[in-house]
Design an enzyme around this catalytic site. Structure first.
Site, mmCIF file in Angstrom:
data_model
loop_
_atom_site.group_PDB
_atom_site.id
_atom_site.type_symbol
_atom_site.label_atom_id
_atom_site.label_comp_id
_atom_site.label_asym_id
_atom_site.label_seq_id
_atom_site.Cartn_x
_atom_site.Cartn_y
_atom_site.Cartn_z
ATOM 1 C CB CYS A 33 -1.032 -0.318 1.297
ATOM 2 S SG CYS A 33 -1.969 -1.357 1.079
ATOM 3 C CG ASP A 35 0.949 4.173 3.273
ATOM 4 O OD1 ASP A 35 1.415 5.632 3.230
ATOM 5 O OD2 ASP A 35 -0.167 4.165 3.375
ATOM 6 C CB CYS A 58 2.531 9.765 0.402
ATOM 7 S SG CYS A 58 0.918 9.395 1.967
ATOM 8 C CB CYS A 102 -2.181 8.786 6.580
ATOM 9 S SG CYS A 102 -1.487 8.606 4.377
#
Ligand code: PLP
Ligand code: PLP
Lengths: 149, 392, 392, 149
Positions: A33, A35, A58, A102
């Site tokens: 993904c 992350d 990110c 996130c």
């Protein structure tokens, strides 16, 4: 696309790094993904006296990690467990819908670290009931309305 | 003003001044509808004809084989769906690749929902299709092969002439998305055996919102935009005269000095690739080492994620992309990078820097100077990097 | 320079200076791809968002209900095929009218080839549909009603609110082609019960090659241009930023003083109609006497043919059209004029003069002065006229 | 779209009008297609000494009528019958493909007039064999390549 707060925490992230001999370490997310968040806690009594993170991800993944560490530093374990992803996002003046996952990840990272700590110490926190650090969360629903295409 | 270095020419290009100058009168002076009989219309008809003929010449195509569209995506959709609909009684099998632009890929997926069968060819580590696999994929009911000329992410140029030959041998219609190739590669549609080809003006310093489909005379294809009699009854809609005129001018400029243009891009691109490879460990070039677009530099930078990298680059005024600009609405790793065999994490760390006509040596050197500390900073934050530093 | 009087505003309009000024920076300064992450892209994303919101406001629509296309024709094709494809499992019956623009008509005809059933409603002598006939045409498998807001040839405005109400009652999706109405009529999509609506910028002093489809939230529709994630994944293709910005500005200008604009057009148009009717025998107005577009004057001039008339008008600098400009590739008599019951010969003699924002009283008077002798000259050549002169 | 010659013959058409007591009158075309041509001939012996036309139709219909009348005036009937539509079109420096039917119409109008004349006078011209003035010619094929749409 990002708020100023997000950009601030992204470009000057607080609490980056590792804690040698951390009392608690938790890692969530996966490279698929894009992350991965890893959190290190130093715990004294029931207080989180220090916290550091490392994040592969990110801009908002880095910013939420940074914000989450700030929000739990000096807090009790209970307080840390009550940190919600919304609270993190709000503290950052909001996240774009596609990036809300996130903040979920940041919440999970804190929980995962404390989960590991509790397991090691044989402690029980009701806030962790039902929490499984290895669970694949659907945190990558990017929130597009793909309605009918 | 802060230094700004644009290295995203594959996403879109600034319009050249000569192009804008050529377009300006058509906005409010010579504004008539070219389909009209009166002089406001007639004078525009000839402007459209002129642009069409300029572009046709750059392709060795006939003027009656050029059909303007609202962009490259429409041209891709038209080429593919138009042939599929025209030939569906003959067969319902289409061959494409795993590295196409979404305009082709999603169109093919839509055809699948509509009862068509699509083969997505694999590519090798450089993003090249294998001619044997193409041949093996051909079936009696194959009606269309659609394979891109050059890849928008990694720049790899496919063996178009060989594909054209095979398509001809098997009497299968051959469409190619040459949106990225046009202006960077010499294209002779006759020599290459191309039946249909999509182009877009905004990739060659022309206006946005205008593209074209080359349709070889005699190719069976349905329209996808029905209506008025424009474009010889094949693509309805009031002609976008200023944009067509601009497309013509951009094509002229692109091909009048193509060799020089290509040389300049290749020189700068190699300087960039070499500079980065020297300064940054754990990076590698994606795409074919030599059969690639002149301006394309696509590197994977291990242990870090592309969006964060782009944001940091943006802070120092450098504009690049990670995967295709068109796909950045989704942050899933690029299908192209997956197809060439990268792992998810390496795919996430890809950076595309594309060089264009306004790029200078200074720009390139600025990037070579700015990128390494940024990469190091992000790596320092990355839980993936610690292992390496410890281990390797 | 010779006097030039442009009276073909329904075919296309000159772009307003304010529109061009607004667009200029986006060609080569602020030229980035709005889908990009870097600042070249981001600054354009907000420009696109601003235009979208300006337009949404003029329609009482949500910003997330506006989807830009490559023009009015694409919007019509999308609205119709997109719904047909999305709902074909529910039913395959579509209702439209005999007076639609070709972008609707030919799309419906294409659907027929694809197994759909289409009812083409008749219209009365003024070009109006009859609400009873619409109701009677509805079947259990009717999935779409597509009826234009205002006719491009004769200017007749349909009872959209009544149609919207019926569509809602029967739970049928309602699309309207408002390309000619926009900027000339106030449109509140919610109040009128519109589900889908096509617009085009070049009819309201904006750029060519840009249109939009209004899609009411929740409406089931497939894309027709597949590809990148632009327009919230519903219409692929690099956003045509300058054109979108121009469309936004044109919409703003059109609606900031719409009442004044409409009054001015109506006054001039009536002066023209009355002047011609006084001076030329054997002519009559086509379309509804009052429920018509403010700038539209469509007259049938008996015993002569439209193209010859247009050529003679062109020689004295007057630009008009005979039937729709879009259909002039074919010189068959206009389907709209046939649908309102004109004979072939009268239909061939129709002249459409459409007035716009730059038309002056002087222009109108010039036409009133120039047209009668031209008509007389052509009638003198006509074998159809001799009988009348002898007989009547 | 039209040549200068066409525009000249359209804006200054030669021989417009009627001939009272014409020896031959022919009319072709119909309002459906938007073109009607009527030709009047004055014939002395086997020579066309005068010719006039009236046309309802587009620019090229008027121009081809005008050109055709010029081309047969003073010619013999035989010569007039040998006038082809291509010759008319060429004399006008060409016509757009969609307008070639107008030149066909001009040829037909001349033939129709002579046909009527021949019928009245009981004459026979081999050039008129197979000619039927009432036949519907497919002169309205506008020459578009509609290939596959
Ligand atoms: C009513 C109507 N619909 C659709 C269109 C097509 O719009 P465009 O030329 O932008 O494709 C037009 C004009 O040409 C029109 O008048
Ligand atoms: C290879 C390729 N095909 C198609 C497209 C789509 O072109 P457009 O943006 O003009 O619709 C692009 C660029 O976005 C591209 O790079």
């Amino acid at each position: 696309m990002y708020s100023e707060k997000v950009m601030d925490h992204f470009s000057n992230p607080r609490n980056v790094g590792e804690i040698e001999n951390a009392d608690a370490v938790g890692q969530v997310g996966n490279a698929k993904c894009g992350d991965i968040m890893k959190m290190y806690l130093k715990i004294e009594g029931d207080t989180i006296v220090d916290v550091k993170f490392k994040t592969f991800g990110c801009g908002s993944a880095i910013a939420t990690s940074s914000m989450a560490t700030e929000m739990i530093k000096g807090k009790t374990i209970k307080e840390a467990l009550n940190l919600t992803n919304r609270a993190v996002a709000e503290a950052l003046d909001g996240l774009p819908p596609v990036k809300m996952h996130c903040s979920v990840l940041a919440e999970q990272a804190v929980k995962a670290a404390i989960y590991n700590y509790a397991k090691e110490k044989g402690l029980h926190f009701e806030e962790l009931e039902g929490f499984n650090p290895d669970e694949e969360h659907d945190h990558h629903d990017h929130g597009h309305d793909e309605e009918d295409h | 003003m802060k230094k700004r270095v644009y290295l995203d020419y594959s996403a879109t290009t600034p319009m050249k001044k000569e192009v804008l100058d050529e377009m300006l009168p058509f906005f409010n002076v010579q504004f008539g509808n070219p389909s009209s009989i009166h002089c406001f219309g007639r004078e525009n008809k000839s402007a459209v004809d002129k642009a069409r003929s300029t572009i046709a010449k750059t392709l060795n195509a006939g003027v009656d084989e050029i059909f303007f569209t609202g962009g490259g995506s429409e041209a891709d959709n038209w080429g593919i769906k138009g042939v599929a609909n025209a030939l569906k009684d003959k067969g319902k099998h289409v061959i494409t690749t795993k590295v196409e632009h979404h305009a082709v890929l999603h169109t093919c997926q839509y055809l699948e929902k509509d009862g068509f069968d699509v083969t997505y060819l694999d590519v090798d580590q450089y993003g090249m299709i294998k001619i044997d696999e193409l041949k093996a994929a051909i079936r009696p009911d194959t009606i269309l092969i659609t394979i891109m000329f050059a890849n928008n992410e990694i720049g790899t140029i496919q063996p178009i002439k060989e594909i054209g030959k095979i398509a001809k041998d098997y009497k299968i219609t051959f469409h190619t998305d040459a949106v990225q190739a046009y202006g960077n590669v010499k294209i002779d549609v006759k020599d290459l055996g191309i039946d249909l080809m999509s182009l877009s003006a905004h990739k060659i310093y022309g206006p946005k919102g205008i593209g074209l489909l080359y349709i070889k005379k005699g190719t069976k294809i349905h329209p996808i935009i029905h209506g008025g009699a424009q474009e010889r009854r094949r693509r309805a809609g009031t002609e976008n005269v200023p944009a067509i005129v601009g497309f013509g001018k951009a094509a002229e400029l692109a091909y009048e000095n193509i060799d020089e243009h290509v040389n300049q891009l290749v020189t700068l691109r190699n300087r960039l690739i070499n500079g980065l490879q020297e300064k940054i460990p754990y990076i590698h070039l994606n795409g074919h080492p030599t059969k690639r677009l002149p301006g394309n530099c696509n590197i994977s930078i291990e242990f870090i994620e592309g969006e964060a990298l782009l944001l940091m680059l943006d802070m120092v005024g450098i504009a690049g992309s990670s995967g295709s600009a068109c796909t950045s609405g989704s942050l899933d790793p690029s299908h192209v990078l997956m197809a060439i065999g990268l792992t998810h994490e390496v795919a996430h760390g890809s950076l595309r820097l594309t060089i264009g006509d306004y790029t200078t040596e200074e720009d390139v050197d600025y990037v070579i100077e700015q990128l390494p500390p940024i990469v190091e900073r992000l790596r320092q934050m990355s839980p993936l990097y610690e292992k390496v530093k410890g281990g390797r």
